[in-house]
Every structure is written in C-alpha cells, then in structure tokens.
Motif scaffolding. Structure first.
Motif, PDB file in Angstrom:
ATOM      1  N   GLN A  18       0.722   5.288   1.275  1.00 18.04           N
ATOM      2  CA  GLN A  18      -0.017   6.234   2.112  1.00 18.04           C
ATOM      3  C   GLN A  18       0.799   7.506   2.273  1.00 18.04           C
ATOM      4  O   GLN A  18       1.900   7.622   1.741  1.00 18.04           O
ATOM      5  CB  GLN A  18      -0.293   5.603   3.490  1.00 18.04           C
TER       6      GLN A  18
ATOM      7  N   ARG B  79      -4.478   8.862   9.937  1.00 19.42           N
ATOM      8  CA  ARG B  79      -5.311   7.760  10.438  1.00 19.42           C
ATOM      9  C   ARG B  79      -5.242   6.561   9.494  1.00 19.42           C
ATOM     10  O   ARG B  79      -5.163   5.418   9.928  1.00 19.42           O
ATOM     11  CB  ARG B  79      -6.760   8.222  10.590  1.00 19.42           C
ATOM     12  N   LYS B  80      -5.285   6.843   8.164  1.00 29.34           N
ATOM     13  CA  LYS B  80      -5.226   5.755   7.177  1.00 29.34           C
ATOM     14  C   LYS B  80      -3.890   5.035   7.254  1.00 29.34           C
ATOM     15  O   LYS B  80      -3.820   3.803   7.170  1.00 29.34           O
ATOM     16  CB  LYS B  80      -5.399   6.328   5.762  1.00 29.34           C
ATOM     17  N   THR B  81      -2.811   5.804   7.403  1.00 30.29           N
ATOM     18  CA  THR B  81      -1.484   5.190   7.479  1.00 30.29           C
ATOM     19  C   THR B  81      -1.377   4.318   8.712  1.00 30.29           C
ATOM     20  O   THR B  81      -0.780   3.242   8.679  1.00 30.29           O
ATOM     21  CB  THR B  81      -0.401   6.295   7.495  1.00 30.29           C
TER      22      THR B  81
ATOM     23  N   LYS C 275      -3.766   2.653  10.148  1.00 29.99           N
ATOM     24  CA  LYS C 275      -4.484   1.395   9.854  1.00 29.99           C
ATOM     25  C   LYS C 275      -3.623   0.489   8.978  1.00 29.99           C
ATOM     26  O   LYS C 275      -3.573  -0.725   9.179  1.00 29.99           O
ATOM     27  CB  LYS C 275      -5.799   1.697   9.130  1.00 29.99           C
TER      28      LYS C 275
ATOM     29  N   THR D 174       0.834  -1.194   0.000  1.00 30.91           N
ATOM     30  CA  THR D 174       0.000   0.000   0.000  1.00 30.91           C
ATOM     31  C   THR D 174       0.872   1.248   0.000  1.00 30.91           C
ATOM     32  O   THR D 174       2.044   1.196   0.369  1.00 30.91           O
ATOM     33  CB  THR D 174      -0.937  -0.003   1.220  1.00 30.91           C
TER      34      THR D 174
ATOM     35  N   ASP E  93      -4.178   1.239  -1.963  1.00 30.70           N
ATOM     36  CA  ASP E  93      -3.674  -0.134  -1.865  1.00 30.70           C
ATOM     37  C   ASP E  93      -3.310  -0.636  -3.257  1.00 30.70           C
ATOM     38  O   ASP E  93      -4.095  -0.519  -4.185  1.00 30.70           O
ATOM     39  CB  ASP E  93      -4.752  -1.053  -1.273  1.00 30.70           C
TER      40      ASP E  93
ATOM     41  N   SER F 185      -5.092  11.324   6.485  1.00 29.87           N
ATOM     42  CA  SER F 185      -4.058  10.446   5.938  1.00 29.87           C
ATOM     43  C   SER F 185      -3.257   9.796   7.061  1.00 29.87           C
ATOM     44  O   SER F 185      -2.812   8.654   6.938  1.00 29.87           O
ATOM     45  CB  SER F 185      -3.157  11.212   4.980  1.00 29.87           C
TER      46      SER F 185
END
Lengths: 253, 74
Positions: A185, A194-196, A198, A183, A249, A192
């Motif tokens: 990120q 928060r996404k990283t 995860k 993925t 992803d 961003s």
C-alpha cells in the motif's frame, strides 16, 4: 455560521488519535512514518487494544516509535524485530504483536529473521516501510533502492552490474506458506491512506486470530534522503516506485 | 441541497509546514502562513474558511496529526 461556532466538540469529525501522545515527532516534515504511526494509533484505539498491544520498534528512523504511541514496546537489535516478535507472541499469545520496520532493517540486515519468521507462520503483523533508502544514516543505498536511483553511496545511480538488482522482499514473502496476508500500500493520497488503514487493521486481526504472518508493505517517501520537497517526493514515488513496487494484495488467504 | 460547512484547527506548534495538507485539500482552503512557529516552520492555516467542507482530507494525510476537523450540516 462563523468558524468559531463550527469549532465545537459536538461537530468533531477528526482529531489526533488518543493512543498517540503529544510528544512532537522527530521525523522530517512530510515523512510517511507519521501517517503510518497515526493509522496504527487509530486502529488500536478502534479495536480497544491499547492495553494488549506490544509493538517491536526497529533500528532506523522509526526507532523512536515508542516515544509517540502509548502502548507497550520493545526495541529490537537491527533487523531482529521478527525474531523478538516471535518470542513475545509465543510467551504472550493473547497480545497483539506487530513489528514496524524500514527497508534497511527488514530487507537488508534482517532478511534472515524476516523470512524465517514468515516461513514459520508466526502470528505477528509486520509493517514494512519501504522508501528505497537508508533514511536515518544519510540516504545510503538499500537493497530496495531502484535501478538508476541516486543515493549517497550510488551518486551516479544504482547499476545492476555493480550493485545488483533491487530486492522485492514482499513478493518473496508472499511465496512462503507461513504468510496469510501480504499486501503493498501507500499513504500519499486520502484514498491510499484509507486503504492502508484497512490493510493494517486486517493484519492486526489476522494476528489475533492466529492465522499466520501478515505483511503490510507501505511504499513511502524519504524526502530528505531523496532531496525533494514532500510534494515532489510523492510525485516521484508515483512515477518511479510504483512501477517497480506495484500496489495491491499479493496474497490474501 | 444540504449544505455542509467545516472548519479545521491546526496545532501550530506541532505543524512542520510540509505542505501536504495544502495539496490534499480539494477546496483550496489551506495555505502555509507567512509567520513561523517557534521552531521556524511556516505552519498551515485556513485562508478561505468559507470553502471548507470538513472532508478531513488534510487531517488524513497530515504526518504529524496536527489537524482537528469539525463539520456541521446547515
């Protein structure tokens, strides 16, 4: 209610993760490394893996990562972090093993180690910080430097006839059978970040479930190397880095 | 409507004045101070504490983990 009344341990919503110690970080102001270090510390704390994690530090700015996160570390020769991680994970299969590498480390001198470790499907997580430059040594051109991007060794901008094309190694790794999660990120906004978090958590869980190699690329800034303010670096990254290295992803098995 | 009030505490000596928290704050609570810390950095500080909602956006983007966030529901 006054500010002093609000500041009370009962009202705490966010504090520095305990896995991160109080040593001041040597990174330049606004460097993305700090945010990613913090995320790793938070995830290890949430997974309760502080005693079971072994990080592999690279050569580059993040070489001192071992000074800031209170877990076990090994420091690898330049680019050899995936090879060292292979050994550590094979000898201690119950540990969470991750490498933390920059683009000069992972995509230049360590290309062979990275590709072969990923192709063998070693059960490690690779955190790849891509800022398109050699930050520590003075902003020289890296394989990931964008076409037209200025660096200290390409003062007029990178050109394809002279310097070749930028290397999108994450895309390359996604093609390999050994990788389970690849993925890309970033950490420039709250969303961003928060996404990283995860993504890194998923990579760590994959490592513990022996699913194969996970690669989390974090498109980052190097404001000192880019000669911009931290804020302007984020804007420059969105404008120039994201079209070349689109987020999302690339592979998720 | 439930009101939320927040407050942040900046670790002044750890702060490097990168300004990222100031940009990230949705309520314009933070600004860099005029005075500097012992390393010469203009650290981040609350200038409009009443507007803080404790969303922790500043703390999430802080590269040096120098912000602690508190929040209460009124």
């Amino acid at each position: 209610m006054t500010v002093n009344e609000i500041i009370n341990p009962a009202n705490l919503v966010y504090e520095k993760p305990k896995v991160m110690n109080d040593t001041p970080m040597h990174y330049c102001p606004g460097c993305s490394h700090g945010v990613v270090h913090k995320l790793i510390a938070e995830i290890i704390e949430e997974m309760d893996f502080q005693e079971k994690t072994i990080g592999i530090a690279p050569v580059g700015c993040a070489v001192f990562a071992y000074k800031y996160l209170d877990i076990d570390w090994q420091q690898a020769a330049h680019g050899r972090a995936p090879a060292l991680a292979t050994a550590v994970k094979r000898l201690l299969p119950d540990r969470l093993v991750f490498t933390y590498q920059g683009d000069g480390d992972l995509a230049a001198i360590g290309t062979a180690e990275t590709i072969h470790a990923a192709n063998r499907g070693e059960n490690i997580a690779i955190i790849f910080i891509n800022n398109g430059i050699y930050g520590m040594t003075g902003g020289q051109m890296a394989p990931t430097t964008l076409v037209g991007m200025k660096s200290s060794t390409s003062p007029n901008g990178r050109t394809v006839p002279l310097n070749g094309n930028p290397l999108d190694i994450t895309k390359l790794l996604a093609q390999l059978d050994g990788t389970c999660y690849v993925t890309r990120q970033s950490v420039h906004t709250v969303g961003s970040v928060r996404k990283t978090k995860k993504a890194i958590r998923k990579a760590f869980e994959n490592s513990m479930m022996n699913k194969g190699t996970s690669v989390v690329e974090v498109v980052s800034t190097c404001n000192s190397g880019w000669k911009l303010t931290p804020e302007a670096s984020n804007d420059w990254m969105v404008e120039n880095m994201f079209p070349a290295y689109p987020l999302g992803d690339l592979k998720d098995l | 409507m439930a009101k939320v009030k927040g407050a942040v505490v900046v670790n002044i000596e750890r702060c490097k004045g990168c300004n990222l928290c100031v940009v990230a704050c949705p309520s314009q609570v933070l600004e860099l101070s005029i005075e500097a810390n012992s390393k010469g950095y203009n650290f981040s500080t609350m200038v409009v504490p009443d507007s803080c909602v404790g969303c922790a956006a500043c703390a999430l983007v802080c590269p040096d983990a120098c912000i602690t966030v508190y929040k209460v529901r009124l």
